[in-house]
Design a protein around this motif. Structure first.
Motif, PDB file in Angstrom:
ATOM      1  N   ASP A 156       0.862  -1.176   0.000  1.00 33.47           N
ATOM      2  CA  ASP A 156       0.000   0.000   0.000  1.00 33.47           C
ATOM      3  C   ASP A 156       0.899   1.227   0.000  1.00 33.47           C
ATOM      4  O   ASP A 156       1.048   1.919   1.013  1.00 33.47           O
ATOM      5  N   PRO A 157       1.527   1.513  -1.139  1.00 34.25           N
ATOM      6  CA  PRO A 157       2.594   2.524  -1.150  1.00 34.25           C
ATOM      7  C   PRO A 157       2.148   3.920  -0.737  1.00 34.25           C
ATOM      8  O   PRO A 157       2.946   4.685  -0.204  1.00 34.25           O
ATOM      9  N   GLN A 158       0.900   4.271  -0.954  1.00 29.03           N
ATOM     10  CA  GLN A 158       0.449   5.602  -0.544  1.00 29.03           C
ATOM     11  C   GLN A 158       0.474   5.760   0.971  1.00 29.03           C
ATOM     12  O   GLN A 158       0.530   6.876   1.486  1.00 29.03           O
ATOM     13  N   ALA A 159       0.455   4.635   1.705  1.00 31.53           N
ATOM     14  CA  ALA A 159       0.494   4.685   3.164  1.00 31.53           C
ATOM     15  C   ALA A 159       1.826   4.229   3.725  1.00 31.53           C
ATOM     16  O   ALA A 159       2.329   4.802   4.694  1.00 31.53           O
ATOM     17  N   ASP A 160       2.422   3.172   3.122  1.00 36.00           N
ATOM     18  CA  ASP A 160       3.567   2.501   3.737  1.00 36.00           C
ATOM     19  C   ASP A 160       4.910   2.810   3.086  1.00 36.00           C
ATOM     20  O   ASP A 160       5.945   2.420   3.632  1.00 36.00           O
ATOM     21  N   SER A 161       4.921   3.450   1.931  1.00 39.03           N
ATOM     22  CA  SER A 161       6.183   3.722   1.252  1.00 39.03           C
ATOM     23  C   SER A 161       6.711   5.097   1.637  1.00 39.03           C
ATOM     24  O   SER A 161       6.158   6.125   1.222  1.00 39.03           O
ATOM     25  N   TYR A 162       7.794   5.140   2.425  1.00 38.67           N
ATOM     26  CA  TYR A 162       8.403   6.420   2.758  1.00 38.67           C
ATOM     27  C   TYR A 162       9.008   7.073   1.521  1.00 38.67           C
ATOM     28  O   TYR A 162       9.132   8.295   1.475  1.00 38.67           O
ATOM     29  N   VAL A 163       9.369   6.266   0.521  1.00 38.66           N
ATOM     30  CA  VAL A 163       9.834   6.852  -0.739  1.00 38.66           C
ATOM     31  C   VAL A 163       8.705   7.668  -1.361  1.00 38.66           C
ATOM     32  O   VAL A 163       8.878   8.853  -1.714  1.00 38.66           O
ATOM     33  N   ASP A 164       7.524   7.063  -1.502  1.00 41.32           N
ATOM     34  CA  ASP A 164       6.406   7.778  -2.118  1.00 41.32           C
ATOM     35  C   ASP A 164       5.999   9.002  -1.305  1.00 41.32           C
ATOM     36  O   ASP A 164       5.714  10.067  -1.863  1.00 41.32           O
ATOM     37  N   LEU A 165       5.964   8.859   0.014  1.00 46.47           N
ATOM     38  CA  LEU A 165       5.566   9.978   0.857  1.00 46.47           C
ATOM     39  C   LEU A 165       6.580  11.115   0.780  1.00 46.47           C
ATOM     40  O   LEU A 165       6.207  12.297   0.798  1.00 46.47           O
TER      41      LEU A 165
END
Length: 336
Positions: free
Chosen positions: A78-87
């Motif tokens: 769930d990259p919008q929540a769990d990916s610090y790269v995406d955030l």
């Protein structure tokens, strides 16, 4: 000074449709010691945001912990929540996310060659390479063993603008599950995931089914995340684990962390019982500040942040978006 020394190979730049930026794979040659040959290669992902934050372009270098690789900071479920790269990309900064030597797609030298000290020297070279790409402001974020590596590097070379240190606190921080964590490590050659890979006995991983109890808060963590973690676990070495423990158990007078001059933010899950809640409570930022302030006496600024409902793996709990927002605010404004 590293720009003329390093070579980089890169896949064609591309932007994933669901990523708020453009990423490319890079391979950076590194040496294990000062003056040694650059005969190992670090595999990494360099991402730039679609929209930059105001001011100078900045980048966060992300350092994963023991038995993890760069996936830790760019979790795919769930990259919008769990990916610090995406955030981080969404916040307008670039990221450099890499596999430590011995993990992922990076070189795998003899385990005896990999310690916190050698990891820190490799990190120093990577920071130099990143600065050679035109970034004058470079932040570092570490997790657990990666945080020990980060503080070791910053105490020796002073080439980071800010440090986000997650998942570690110093003596006398010994948590309720610390013994269980160390007991969960065993030679990776004995593990079904790594059988037949030719690993020497100094490479370690976690015993099957032990990551959930060691790294997660069972009341809040998603079982699907824990299952993915189990199936994608990676390696650490005896030398890395031993030097990490030595660094964290050293008394204040002998701690290299006192030499860090950059601003430092310590972030702990309130239920990180590897380090917390037996001698030192992680239920309040004040208790962490009281324990850690002597170790970071040379830092330009020092803050602490507690994340409720969270254990050791900060970005892999439901609290990840909230904790990132607070970390990002500290990076942007200096206020936790």
């Amino acid at each position: 000074m590293f720009a003329s020394t390093f070579l980089v190979t890169a896949a064609p730049a591309s932007a994933a449709s669901d990523k708020p930026g453009t990423c490319r794979e890079v391979a950076v040659p590194v040496a294990l010691s000062d003056g040694g040959p650059q005969d190992n290669t670090v595999a990494a992902t360099l991402c730039t945001p679609s929209v930059w934050a105001p001011g100078e372009h900045r980048i966060d270098v992300l350092v994963a912990g023991a038995t993890y690789n760069r996936t830790y900071w760019d979790w795919p479920q769930d990259p919008q929540a769990d990916s610090y790269v995406d955030l981080t990309l969404a916040a307008g900064r670039a990221t450099f996310d890499f596999d430590r030597l011995g993990t992922g797609s990076s070189s795998r030298p003899a385990s005896s060659a990999l310690t916190v000290s050698s990891d820190a020297y490799v990190l120093h070279q990577l920071i130099g390479w990143v600065r050679g790409q035109g970034y004058s402001q470079v932040n570092g974020a570490g997790h657990s063993l990666g945080s020990v590596t980060l503080t070791n590097e910053a105490s020796r070379w002073h080439d980071l603008d800010r440090l986000v240190v997650t998942g570690i606190i110093h003596l006398p921080a010994v948590g309720l599950t610390s013994t269980a964590f160390f007991a969960s490590l065993y030679p990776a050659a004995l593990d079904p995931k790594f059988a037949g890979k030719g690993l020497d006995p100094g490479y370690l991983t976690t015993v099957p089914s032990r990551r959930g109890p060691a790294f997660y808060d069972p009341k809040t963590a998603d079982s699907a995340v824990i299952a993915y973690d189990e199936s994608n676990k990676d390696l650490a070495t005896v030398g890395e684990v031993a030097e990490s423990a030595t660094a964290l158990l050293a008394p204040v007078a002998l701690s290299s962390a006192r030499s860090i001059t950059a601003p430092v933010l310590i972030v702990m899950g309130a239920n990180d019982d590897i380090f917390c809640n037996l001698v030192v409570s992680c239920q309040t930022a004040d208790s962490i500040l009281a324990n850690e302030a002597p170790y970071y006496s040379g830092a330009a600024d020092f803050d602490a942040l507690v994340v409720p409902g969270t254990a050791h793996n900060l970005p892999l709990h439901p609290s990840a978006p909230s904790s990132f927002q607070k970390i990002n605010n500290w990076i942007e404004t200096g206020t936790a």
